[in-house]
Design a protein around this motif. Structure first.
Motif, PDB file in Angstrom:
ATOM      1  N   UNK A   1       0.846  -1.194   0.000  1.00  0.00           N
ATOM      2  CA  UNK A   1       0.000   0.000   0.000  1.00  0.00           C
ATOM      3  C   UNK A   1       0.886   1.249   0.000  1.00  0.00           C
ATOM      4  N   UNK A   2       0.514   2.226  -0.807  1.00  0.00           N
ATOM      5  CA  UNK A   2       1.259   3.476  -0.877  1.00  0.00           C
ATOM      6  C   UNK A   2       0.331   4.637  -0.528  1.00  0.00           C
ATOM      7  N   UNK A   3       0.811   5.546   0.296  1.00  0.00           N
ATOM      8  CA  UNK A   3       0.059   6.754   0.637  1.00  0.00           C
ATOM      9  C   UNK A   3       0.499   7.878  -0.291  1.00  0.00           C
ATOM     10  N   UNK A   4      -0.464   8.502  -0.942  1.00  0.00           N
ATOM     11  CA  UNK A   4      -0.205   9.626  -1.846  1.00  0.00           C
ATOM     12  C   UNK A   4      -0.829  10.869  -1.220  1.00  0.00           C
ATOM     13  N   UNK A   5      -0.025  11.894  -1.018  1.00  0.00           N
ATOM     14  CA  UNK A   5      -0.501  13.134  -0.403  1.00  0.00           C
ATOM     15  C   UNK A   5      -0.830  14.149  -1.486  1.00  0.00           C
ATOM     16  N   UNK A   6      -2.015  14.727  -1.401  1.00  0.00           N
ATOM     17  CA  UNK A   6      -2.502  15.676  -2.402  1.00  0.00           C
ATOM     18  C   UNK A   6      -2.810  17.014  -1.747  1.00  0.00           C
ATOM     19  N   UNK A   7      -2.534  18.087  -2.466  1.00  0.00           N
ATOM     20  CA  UNK A   7      -2.834  19.407  -1.951  1.00  0.00           C
ATOM     21  C   UNK A   7      -4.327  19.657  -1.864  1.00  0.00           C
ATOM     22  N   UNK A   8      -4.731  20.487  -0.908  1.00  0.00           N
ATOM     23  CA  UNK A   8      -6.140  20.810  -0.722  1.00  0.00           C
ATOM     24  C   UNK A   8      -6.218  22.119   0.054  1.00  0.00           C
ATOM     25  N   UNK A   9      -6.588  23.189  -0.621  1.00  0.00           N
ATOM     26  CA  UNK A   9      -6.705  24.492   0.035  1.00  0.00           C
ATOM     27  C   UNK A   9      -8.136  24.795   0.451  1.00  0.00           C
TER      28      UNK A   9
END
Length: 327
Positions: A1-9
């Motif tokens: 499993x890989x965690x992908x971090x995405x921007x969110x303003x």
């Protein structure tokens, strides 16, 4: 499993998407449908040799735009199966009747909370921007609490954890005693109840029940919908319960100071003047607490929609010195 971090303003800060590879390529949540997030997710998946068209399954924790926004586009790219709880599925699918009913419920809630008309119109404008980022239109297969799905080298078991939304669901990795909590348990913020989804009946009660399920499961780790993993989910769930006990105490103190008051006035006492989407969340959470305290017999709701602190509750409230009201 890989965690992908995405921007969110737009909401609670950076979003988490989780990738499983193997016989089937699977995502848990997708991020919001903005151009920047779309490119960020595509680039991150490419690092693992995956494109949108390669995704076989998408499991959505709930319908909110920052979690489900890109599901339809990914599904269109390669035919991925989108899975969600039936309470949230119609909104993810973009069903016009479901969205119309949802907006009608919101407007009724605003009136019940005592929100001024000018603040309602400004809030509706802000929320329309959020709806635009839903990019709804997925075809959804629904799941139920306890359903299991083979994903990569693990099995996910659905745990329905409503409160923040009606369909909010967590996914337990059965072989690792770990859980993906979406917005049920977050490491920094306390998820909004009452405003985030006005469809939820008894929102605080249901959320406390969900926190109890998570705490009782004694998971080794939680992977939330925002920010970093949680190494002691039980302690964090209990911390959020204590937070709501402190908030309940503050609600009673507000009624003690104000006298009979609407959810809007209690929200102003708790949070001050709010802007943007928080104009929804503040009175929504105040209303959730007022509803919960009314059902428990601690306060009374008057015919005009205001809430009153009875004398016996006032006496018990004044006797407490721990700053909490047990829920």
């Amino acid at each position: 499993m890989e965690r992908i971090t995405l921007g969110n303003t737009y909401f609670e800060g950076e979003n988490d998407t989780y990738l499983f590879t193997g016989d089937r390529t699977t995502l848990i949540d997708t991020g919001i449908a903005t151009e920047g997030t779309r490119e960020q997710l595509a680039d991150s998946l490419a690092e693992y040799g995956v494109s949108f068209a390669d995704v076989d399954d998408i499991f959505l924790t709930h319908y909110h735009a920052d979690h489900a926004g890109l599901a339809a586009e990914i599904q269109d790219a390669g035919g991925a199966t989108v899975h969600a709880h039936p309470e949230d599925a119609p909104l993810i699918e973009g069903d016009d009747e479901a969205w119309d009913d949802f907006r009608d419920q919101q407007r009724r809630a605003f009136d019940e909370w005592g929100m001024p008309e000018n603040r309602q119109e400004a809030l509706l404008t802000v929320m329309q921007t959020g709806v635009d980022h839903h990019a709804a239109g997925s075809e959804v297969e629904t799941f139920a609490d306890g359903d299991r799905f083979d994903v990569g080298e693990t099995t996910l078991e659905v745990m329905h954890t409503p409160g923040h939304t009606a369909g909010l669901s967590s996914f337990v990795m059965t072989d690792r005693n770990e859980v993906f909590t979406g917005d049920a348990v977050l490491p920094v913020y306390t998820p909004n109840v009452g405003g985030a989804d006005v469809r939820v009946d008894r929102p605080l009660e249901r959320y406390l029940d969900a926190l109890g399920r998570i705490a009782d499961a004694d998971f080794d780790r939680a992977w939330p919908g925002h920010r970093d993993p949680i190494d002691d989910p039980t302690a964090r769930a209990e911390e959020i319960v204590h937070h709501h006990e402190e908030r309940a105490y503050r609600v009673l103190r507000a009624l003690d100071d104000l006298g009979p008051a609407s959810a809007w006035k209690v929200s102003d006492e708790l949070f001050g003047d709010l802007e943007n989407i928080h104009v929804l969340h503040g009175p929504g959470e105040a209303s959730a607490h007022l509803d919960h305290l009314t059902r428990a017999g601690a306060i009374e709701k008057d015919d005009d929609g205001t809430y009153t602190l009875p004398d016996d509750t006032r006496e018990r409230f004044h006797d407490r010195d721990d700053g909490r009201w047990p829920l």
